[in-house]
Design a protein around this motif. Sequence first.
Motif, PDB file in Angstrom:
ATOM      1  N   ASP A  56       2.599   0.997   3.578  1.00  0.00           N
ATOM      2  CA  ASP A  56       3.964   0.487   3.535  1.00  0.00           C
ATOM      3  C   ASP A  56       4.961   1.550   3.112  1.00  0.00           C
ATOM      4  OD1 ASP A  56       3.410  -2.460   4.027  1.00  0.00           O
ATOM      5  OD2 ASP A  56       2.135  -2.087   2.276  1.00  0.00           O
ATOM      6  N   LEU A  57       4.601   2.322   2.107  1.00  0.00           N
ATOM      7  CA  LEU A  57       5.486   3.350   1.562  1.00  0.00           C
ATOM      8  C   LEU A  57       4.722   4.657   1.414  1.00  0.00           C
ATOM      9  CD1 LEU A  57       7.309   1.499  -1.354  1.00  0.00           C
ATOM     10  CD2 LEU A  57       8.471   2.798   0.417  1.00  0.00           C
ATOM     11  N   ALA A  58       5.397   5.765   1.724  1.00  0.00           N
ATOM     12  CA  ALA A  58       4.787   7.075   1.498  1.00  0.00           C
ATOM     13  C   ALA A  58       5.773   7.952   0.746  1.00  0.00           C
ATOM     14  CB  ALA A  58       4.401   7.728   2.827  1.00  0.00           C
ATOM     15  N   THR A  81       0.862  -1.174   0.000  1.00  0.00           N
ATOM     16  CA  THR A  81       0.000   0.000   0.000  1.00  0.00           C
ATOM     17  C   THR A  81       0.896   1.219   0.000  1.00  0.00           C
ATOM     18  OG1 THR A  81      -1.776  -1.127   1.197  1.00  0.00           O
ATOM     19  CG2 THR A  81      -1.788   1.272   1.235  1.00  0.00           C
ATOM     20  N   ILE A  82       0.714   2.074  -0.996  1.00  0.00           N
ATOM     21  CA  ILE A  82       1.598   3.218  -1.213  1.00  0.00           C
ATOM     22  C   ILE A  82       0.785   4.500  -1.161  1.00  0.00           C
ATOM     23  CG2 ILE A  82       3.205   4.327  -2.822  1.00  0.00           C
ATOM     24  CD1 ILE A  82       3.718   1.496  -3.989  1.00  0.00           C
ATOM     25  N   LEU A  83       1.253   5.457  -0.382  1.00  0.00           N
ATOM     26  CA  LEU A  83       0.602   6.767  -0.281  1.00  0.00           C
ATOM     27  C   LEU A  83       1.422   7.802  -1.038  1.00  0.00           C
ATOM     28  CD1 LEU A  83      -1.441   8.795   0.979  1.00  0.00           C
ATOM     29  CD2 LEU A  83       0.110   8.942   2.946  1.00  0.00           C
ATOM     30  N   VAL A  84       0.767   8.601  -1.846  1.00  0.00           N
ATOM     31  CA  VAL A  84       1.417   9.721  -2.540  1.00  0.00           C
ATOM     32  C   VAL A  84       0.828  11.012  -2.001  1.00  0.00           C
ATOM     33  CG1 VAL A  84       1.859  10.847  -4.749  1.00  0.00           C
ATOM     34  CG2 VAL A  84       1.785   8.345  -4.628  1.00  0.00           C
ATOM     35  N   LEU A  85       1.653  11.797  -1.302  1.00  0.00           N
ATOM     36  CA  LEU A  85       1.229  13.109  -0.806  1.00  0.00           C
ATOM     37  C   LEU A  85       1.840  14.181  -1.690  1.00  0.00           C
ATOM     38  CD1 LEU A  85       0.065  15.202   1.123  1.00  0.00           C
ATOM     39  CD2 LEU A  85       2.021  14.788   2.647  1.00  0.00           C
ATOM     40  N   GLU A  86       1.007  14.828  -2.463  1.00  0.00           N
ATOM     41  CA  GLU A  86       1.441  15.860  -3.404  1.00  0.00           C
ATOM     42  C   GLU A  86       0.271  16.807  -3.626  1.00  0.00           C
ATOM     43  OE1 GLU A  86       2.612  18.416  -5.809  1.00  0.00           O
ATOM     44  OE2 GLU A  86       4.193  16.917  -5.519  1.00  0.00           O
ATOM     45  N   ASP A  87       0.512  18.114  -3.437  1.00  0.00           N
ATOM     46  CA  ASP A  87      -0.589  19.069  -3.508  1.00  0.00           C
ATOM     47  C   ASP A  87      -1.027  19.380  -4.937  1.00  0.00           C
ATOM     48  OD1 ASP A  87       2.015  20.450  -3.587  1.00  0.00           O
ATOM     49  OD2 ASP A  87       0.818  22.268  -3.753  1.00  0.00           O
ATOM     50  N   GLU A 145      -3.392  17.036   6.105  1.00  0.00           N
ATOM     51  CA  GLU A 145      -4.557  16.471   6.784  1.00  0.00           C
ATOM     52  C   GLU A 145      -5.086  15.237   6.052  1.00  0.00           C
ATOM     53  OE1 GLU A 145      -3.783  20.485   8.052  1.00  0.00           O
ATOM     54  OE2 GLU A 145      -4.147  19.689   6.025  1.00  0.00           O
ATOM     55  N   ASP A 146      -5.113  15.295   4.720  1.00  0.00           N
ATOM     56  CA  ASP A 146      -5.547  14.132   3.939  1.00  0.00           C
ATOM     57  C   ASP A 146      -4.637  12.937   4.207  1.00  0.00           C
ATOM     58  OD1 ASP A 146      -7.550  15.614   2.794  1.00  0.00           O
ATOM     59  OD2 ASP A 146      -6.513  15.932   0.889  1.00  0.00           O
ATOM     60  N   ALA A 147      -3.334  13.210   4.266  1.00  0.00           N
ATOM     61  CA  ALA A 147      -2.367  12.133   4.470  1.00  0.00           C
ATOM     62  C   ALA A 147      -2.537  11.498   5.854  1.00  0.00           C
ATOM     63  CB  ALA A 147      -0.944  12.667   4.306  1.00  0.00           C
ATOM     64  N   VAL A 148      -2.741  12.323   6.879  1.00  0.00           N
ATOM     65  CA  VAL A 148      -2.944  11.790   8.228  1.00  0.00           C
ATOM     66  C   VAL A 148      -4.183  10.895   8.264  1.00  0.00           C
ATOM     67  CG1 VAL A 148      -3.564  12.406  10.603  1.00  0.00           C
ATOM     68  CG2 VAL A 148      -1.725  13.636   9.423  1.00  0.00           C
ATOM     69  N   ARG A 165      -1.482  -1.140  -4.186  1.00  0.00           N
ATOM     70  CA  ARG A 165      -2.633  -0.268  -3.904  1.00  0.00           C
ATOM     71  C   ARG A 165      -2.099   1.140  -3.672  1.00  0.00           C
ATOM     72  NH1 ARG A 165      -5.484   0.266   1.675  1.00  0.00           N
ATOM     73  NH2 ARG A 165      -7.389   1.415   1.182  1.00  0.00           N
ATOM     74  N   ILE A 166      -2.574   2.107  -4.435  1.00  0.00           N
ATOM     75  CA  ILE A 166      -2.041   3.469  -4.362  1.00  0.00           C
ATOM     76  C   ILE A 166      -3.098   4.398  -3.772  1.00  0.00           C
ATOM     77  CG2 ILE A 166      -1.044   5.391  -5.645  1.00  0.00           C
ATOM     78  CD1 ILE A 166      -0.163   3.369  -7.766  1.00  0.00           C
ATOM     79  N   LEU A 167      -2.722   5.052  -2.677  1.00  0.00           N
ATOM     80  CA  LEU A 167      -3.572   6.051  -2.046  1.00  0.00           C
ATOM     81  C   LEU A 167      -3.036   7.436  -2.387  1.00  0.00           C
ATOM     82  CD1 LEU A 167      -3.714   4.447   1.528  1.00  0.00           C
ATOM     83  CD2 LEU A 167      -5.304   4.068  -0.375  1.00  0.00           C
ATOM     84  N   GLU A 168      -3.927   8.421  -2.446  1.00  0.00           N
ATOM     85  CA  GLU A 168      -3.502   9.776  -2.785  1.00  0.00           C
ATOM     86  C   GLU A 168      -3.954  10.761  -1.714  1.00  0.00           C
ATOM     87  OE1 GLU A 168      -4.167  11.013  -6.850  1.00  0.00           O
ATOM     88  OE2 GLU A 168      -4.506   8.919  -7.432  1.00  0.00           O
ATOM     89  N   ALA A 169      -3.120  11.771  -1.496  1.00  0.00           N
ATOM     90  CA  ALA A 169      -3.456  12.842  -0.561  1.00  0.00           C
ATOM     91  C   ALA A 169      -2.960  14.155  -1.129  1.00  0.00           C
ATOM     92  CB  ALA A 169      -2.833  12.581   0.806  1.00  0.00           C
ATOM     93  N   ALA A 170      -3.767  15.207  -0.974  1.00  0.00           N
ATOM     94  CA  ALA A 170      -3.403  16.519  -1.493  1.00  0.00           C
ATOM     95  C   ALA A 170      -2.926  17.458  -0.390  1.00  0.00           C
ATOM     96  CB  ALA A 170      -4.587  17.146  -2.226  1.00  0.00           C
TER      97      ALA A 170
END
Length: 239
Positions: free
Chosen positions: A54-56, A8-14, A42-45, A34-39
């Motif tokens: 697993d990875l951010a 599970t991978i999170l991408v935090l990018e505005d 707060e979205d990332a938290v 599985r790719i999660l996105e946050a802008a």
Amino acid sequence: MTDAAQLTILVLEDQGLVRAGMRELIRIAQPRARILEAASYEDAVTQLEAGRVDLAFIDFDLKSEKTGLDLLHYLRQRQIETRAIMLSGSAERQLVLDCLNAGACGYIPKDMSSDGLFQRALDTVFQGGIFVPVTAMARDGFSAPAVTPRPSVPAQSLGVSGRCLEVLYYLCQGLPNKAIASKMQVEEGTIRKDYVPKLFRIFQVTRRTELLVEVSRRGVIVPPLPAGAEAGTKAGGGR
């Protein structure tokens, strides 16, 4: 690394377009992840609190009061076991070192668009290596390489084995000594006074940040721990 099918991978990018580009590059390297996105921070938290990540990949400049470094502090203060790789438009050496010191286990400049360098940086991370830009690799007695090497040198070939290899793995995940000691069921002083100094001697460094940079500079592969390794006892394993 966890099996790609379970990653599970999170991408935090505005910036939406940049985030979409990152998502596609990650899918090329890890098509089953599985790719999660946050802008935003707060979205990332919210994503991190919802389940295991697993990875951010964390953008440093979020164009808001909170920065990517704040999210990195959030991860490490709560001892969340997410491997964090910073993204930034700057490759300034001190900023890279500050992020590594705060618990990042990689740093990828956003301007690495030519000759597939960004994809190679992702490949290095997914192989379990540490990626930092060449601007951070020069240190006393060593010049920076012309390009960042792909991981190719097994840590064991440098004399890192047993529980010392476990410590190197956890250091490369960005975990502090206290968290490492808890996982290995030993005293924190054992990590700080025994294993860490031994790794410093092997890699000829004096600080944790220098160790991570040297792992990257040499293209060292740090293998994932075998299943059940975290359940070891104080008496288990060699040095």
